[in-house]
Design an enzyme around this catalytic site. Structure first.
Site, PDB file in Angstrom:
ATOM      1  N   LYS A  20       0.838  -1.218   0.000  1.00  0.00           N
ATOM      2  CA  LYS A  20       0.000   0.000   0.000  1.00  0.00           C
ATOM      3  C   LYS A  20       0.866   1.258   0.000  1.00  0.00           C
ATOM      4  O   LYS A  20       0.406   2.331  -0.419  1.00  0.00           O
ATOM      5  CB  LYS A  20      -1.010  -0.006   1.146  1.00  0.00           C
ATOM      6  CG  LYS A  20      -0.427  -0.049   2.570  1.00  0.00           C
ATOM      7  CD  LYS A  20      -0.033   1.294   3.126  1.00  0.00           C
ATOM      8  CE  LYS A  20       0.659   1.162   4.458  1.00  0.00           C
ATOM      9  NZ  LYS A  20       1.286   2.399   4.937  1.00  0.00           N
ATOM     10  N   VAL A  28      11.275   7.698   7.784  1.00  0.00           N
ATOM     11  CA  VAL A  28      11.336   6.657   6.758  1.00  0.00           C
ATOM     12  C   VAL A  28      10.156   6.767   5.774  1.00  0.00           C
ATOM     13  O   VAL A  28       9.016   6.996   6.180  1.00  0.00           O
ATOM     14  CB  VAL A  28      11.405   5.252   7.414  1.00  0.00           C
ATOM     15  CG1 VAL A  28      10.144   4.917   8.182  1.00  0.00           C
ATOM     16  CG2 VAL A  28      11.687   4.194   6.378  1.00  0.00           C
TER      17      VAL A  28
HETATM   18  N1  NAI Z   1       4.603   5.780  11.668  1.00  0.00           N
HETATM   19  C1  NAI Z   1       3.499   5.060  11.541  1.00  0.00           C
HETATM   20  O1  NAI Z   1       2.390   5.571  11.742  1.00  0.00           O
HETATM   21  C2  NAI Z   1       3.572   3.632  11.161  1.00  0.00           C
HETATM   22  C3  NAI Z   1       4.767   3.051  10.753  1.00  0.00           C
HETATM   23  N2  NAI Z   1       4.792   1.726  10.433  1.00  0.00           N
HETATM   24  C4  NAI Z   1       6.025   1.074  10.018  1.00  0.00           C
HETATM   25  O2  NAI Z   1       6.917   1.001  11.131  1.00  0.00           O
HETATM   26  C5  NAI Z   1       8.277   0.988  10.687  1.00  0.00           C
HETATM   27  C6  NAI Z   1       9.050   2.054  11.441  1.00  0.00           C
HETATM   28  O3  NAI Z   1       8.450   3.288  11.078  1.00  0.00           O
HETATM   29  P1  NAI Z   1       8.452   4.576  11.975  1.00  0.00           P
HETATM   30  O4  NAI Z   1       8.583   4.288  13.413  1.00  0.00           O
HETATM   31  O5  NAI Z   1       7.273   5.357  11.567  1.00  0.00           O
HETATM   32  O6  NAI Z   1       9.781   5.280  11.413  1.00  0.00           O
HETATM   33  P2  NAI Z   1      10.464   6.626  11.869  1.00  0.00           P
HETATM   34  O7  NAI Z   1      11.124   7.206  10.693  1.00  0.00           O
HETATM   35  O8  NAI Z   1       9.473   7.441  12.622  1.00  0.00           O
HETATM   36  O9  NAI Z   1      11.566   6.129  12.899  1.00  0.00           O
HETATM   37  C7  NAI Z   1      12.510   5.163  12.551  1.00  0.00           C
HETATM   38  C8  NAI Z   1      13.265   4.754  13.797  1.00  0.00           C
HETATM   39  O10 NAI Z   1      14.146   3.686  13.458  1.00  0.00           O
HETATM   40  C9  NAI Z   1      15.427   3.982  13.968  1.00  0.00           C
HETATM   41  N3  NAI Z   1      16.455   3.360  13.151  1.00  0.00           N
HETATM   42  C10 NAI Z   1      16.876   3.728  11.926  1.00  0.00           C
HETATM   43  N4  NAI Z   1      17.877   2.919  11.518  1.00  0.00           N
HETATM   44  C11 NAI Z   1      18.094   2.040  12.519  1.00  0.00           C
HETATM   45  C12 NAI Z   1      19.001   0.969  12.715  1.00  0.00           C
HETATM   46  N5  NAI Z   1      19.896   0.651  11.784  1.00  0.00           N
HETATM   47  N6  NAI Z   1      18.928   0.267  13.866  1.00  0.00           N
HETATM   48  C13 NAI Z   1      18.020   0.583  14.804  1.00  0.00           C
HETATM   49  N7  NAI Z   1      17.137   1.592  14.703  1.00  0.00           N
HETATM   50  C14 NAI Z   1      17.171   2.306  13.559  1.00  0.00           C
HETATM   51  C15 NAI Z   1      15.517   5.508  13.935  1.00  0.00           C
HETATM   52  O11 NAI Z   1      16.502   5.955  14.839  1.00  0.00           O
HETATM   53  C16 NAI Z   1      14.109   5.877  14.379  1.00  0.00           C
HETATM   54  O12 NAI Z   1      14.027   5.868  15.770  1.00  0.00           O
HETATM   55  C17 NAI Z   1       8.210   1.245   9.161  1.00  0.00           C
HETATM   56  O13 NAI Z   1       8.356   0.021   8.494  1.00  0.00           O
HETATM   57  C18 NAI Z   1       6.809   1.813   8.940  1.00  0.00           C
HETATM   58  O14 NAI Z   1       6.295   1.502   7.658  1.00  0.00           O
HETATM   59  C19 NAI Z   1       3.682   0.931  10.506  1.00  0.00           C
HETATM   60  C20 NAI Z   1       2.485   1.454  10.909  1.00  0.00           C
HETATM   61  C21 NAI Z   1       2.329   2.840  11.271  1.00  0.00           C
HETATM   62  O1  13P Z   2       1.468   2.467   7.646  1.00  0.00           O
HETATM   63  C1  13P Z   2       1.041   3.533   8.032  1.00  0.00           C
HETATM   64  C2  13P Z   2      -0.349   3.716   8.480  1.00  0.00           C
HETATM   65  O2  13P Z   2      -1.049   2.504   8.566  1.00  0.00           O
HETATM   66  C3  13P Z   2       1.934   4.711   8.023  1.00  0.00           C
HETATM   67  O3  13P Z   2       2.153   5.085   6.715  1.00  0.00           O
HETATM   68  P1  13P Z   2       3.381   6.035   6.328  1.00  0.00           P
HETATM   69  O4  13P Z   2       4.635   5.230   6.522  1.00  0.00           O
HETATM   70  O5  13P Z   2       3.125   6.414   4.916  1.00  0.00           O
HETATM   71  O6  13P Z   2       3.335   7.211   7.254  1.00  0.00           O
END
Ligand code: NAI
Ligand code: 13P
EC number: 1.1.1.94
Length: 346
Positions: A192, A280
């Site tokens: 998605k 990310v």
């Molecule tokens: N933000 C959201 O609302 C949602 C995110 N996700 C998924 O969750 C996963 C993480 O996303 P977010 O937390 O949103 O990303 P983000 O960009 O907000 O944060 C990423 C985190 O990972 C850490 N990081 C980066 N490289 C690293 C490494 N080599 N080792 C350990 N930590 C590392 C960074 O320091 C940061 O704390 C992604 O796959 C995203 O698609 C899933 C559902 C909702």
């Molecule tokens: O997976 C997500 C919501 O379900 C978050 O999407 P984004 O990584 O595009 O912010």
């Protein structure tokens, strides 16, 4: 009450840790960045990712992985897809008991085309975890951290582990369903993001709701087509982790994928877009992986291919839309009917 470690202290790791604290579990969050740990402790919030949200006082913050996972029953892995292998390799060195391994990341690895659970299986020993559970669905961290009603799916081949994960996370604002379709739930969450880039591009070009509805619907058709070939149940795609996550990601300005697409549609170069985001944008690498995969499997994915051309071939977003609109005339439902009704015939 369970002891749980959340590995990854970005937006989503922090929001999930808050849900677990709300449910009175003993929760530790791990970051690989010592400065971030110190700031989180000093400020009582995760300033870069969820700046207005106070962290629960019961949440313990670690930069030492051994301490973070000490005696935990479950580990929630929620780092970006490109950091999954590295984090598992670190974990492999220090994890000396068996845990339930839950992951909440959304992506596909380029070249291998592995889903996240496949990377975990390759990197960790089965003595270290019982089975993988995937937690996925329409769930922006910004809204979960405000305790707004949210629904997700916990999928595992082992139904008892999916049910364990449901019990761990479920509360009055966070409702968890279970599934055994690991492939479908993982692919829905990852694919998605490509379509959300497309929805952002369309908005960036100034197109309206008709174009976005077309992208969501035809995007759903092409991701269901690919996922079915890879072994997913196509019906999973009418659920939370399919159409549900497509809707939330394609229509919300919380979405990093939508926002990146929007900037691309306005004519910005990819490097500038990524440096502006600072978080990310999973859809970029997943577009690379899926374009390769679709080519290998000979699956028609015109929206994904168009987005790949914007990202890597310098093709103008307007020309991509024009080309999509000018494709050969076709019927709407035939390919989906084939997927739904012929899938058990072989
Ligand atoms: N933000 C959201 O609302 C949602 C995110 N996700 C998924 O969750 C996963 C993480 O996303 P977010 O937390 O949103 O990303 P983000 O960009 O907000 O944060 C990423 C985190 O990972 C850490 N990081 C980066 N490289 C690293 C490494 N080599 N080792 C350990 N930590 C590392 C960074 O320091 C940061 O704390 C992604 O796959 C995203 O698609 C899933 C559902 C909702
Ligand atoms: O997976 C997500 C919501 O379900 C978050 O999407 P984004 O990584 O595009 O912010």
């Amino acid at each position: 009450m369970s002891k749980v470690a959340v590995l990854g202290a970005g937006s989503w790791g922090t929001a999930l840790a808050m849900v677990l604290c709300e449910n009175n579990h003993d929760v530790r969050i791990w970051t690989h960045n010592t400065e971030q740990k110190q700031r989180m402790e000093q400020e009582g919030k995760n300033a870069k990712y969820l700046p207005d949200i106070p962290l629960p006082p019961s949440l313990s913050i670690h930069d030492d992985l051994t301490m973070a996972i000490k005696d935990v029953e479950a580990i929630v892995l929620v780092v970006p897809t490109k950091a999954i292998r590295e984090t598992c390799q670190r974990l492999k060195q220090v994890l000396h008991h068996q845990v339930v391994l839950i992951h909440a990341s959304k992506g596909i690895e380029p070249d291998s085309h592995y889903r996240i659970s496949e990377m975990i299986d390759e990197e960790l020993n089965r003595t270290q975890y019982q089975d993988v559970v995937v937690l996925s669905g329409p769930s922006h961290a910004e809204e979960v951290s405000l305790k707004h009603p949210t629904t997700v799916t916990a999928a595992s081949e082992d139904e008892s582990l999916a049910a364990f994960t449901q019990d761990l996370f479920m509360n009055q604002y966070f409702r968890v369903y279970t599934s055994t379709d690991v492939i479908g739930v993982e692919l829905g969450g990852a694919l998605k993001n490509i379509i959300a880039l497309g929805a952002g591009i369309s908005d960036g070009l100034g197109y309206g709701d008709n174009a976005k509805a077309a992208l969501i619907t035809r995007g759903l058709a092409e991701i269901t087509r690919l996922a079915s070939v890879k072994g997913a149940n196509p019906l999973t795609f009418i659920g939370l982790t399919g159409v549900g996550d497509l809707i939330v990601t394609c229509t919300s300005s919380h979405s990093r994928n939508w926002r990146a697409g929007n900037l691309l549609g306005q004519g910005n170069a990819l490097e500038d877009v990524l440096s502006k985001m600072g978080m990310v944008v999973e859809g970029i690498r997943t577009t690379d992986a899926v374009t390769q995969l679709a080519r290998e499997e000979q699956i028609e994915m015109p929206i994904t291919t168009g987005i790949y051309d914007v990202i890597h071939q310098n093709k103008s977003p307007k020309k991509v839309v024009d080309d999509l609109m000018a494709r050969d005339r076709t019927t709407e439902i035939d390919d989906i009917s084939d997927i739904l009704f012929n899938r058990d015939k072989d």
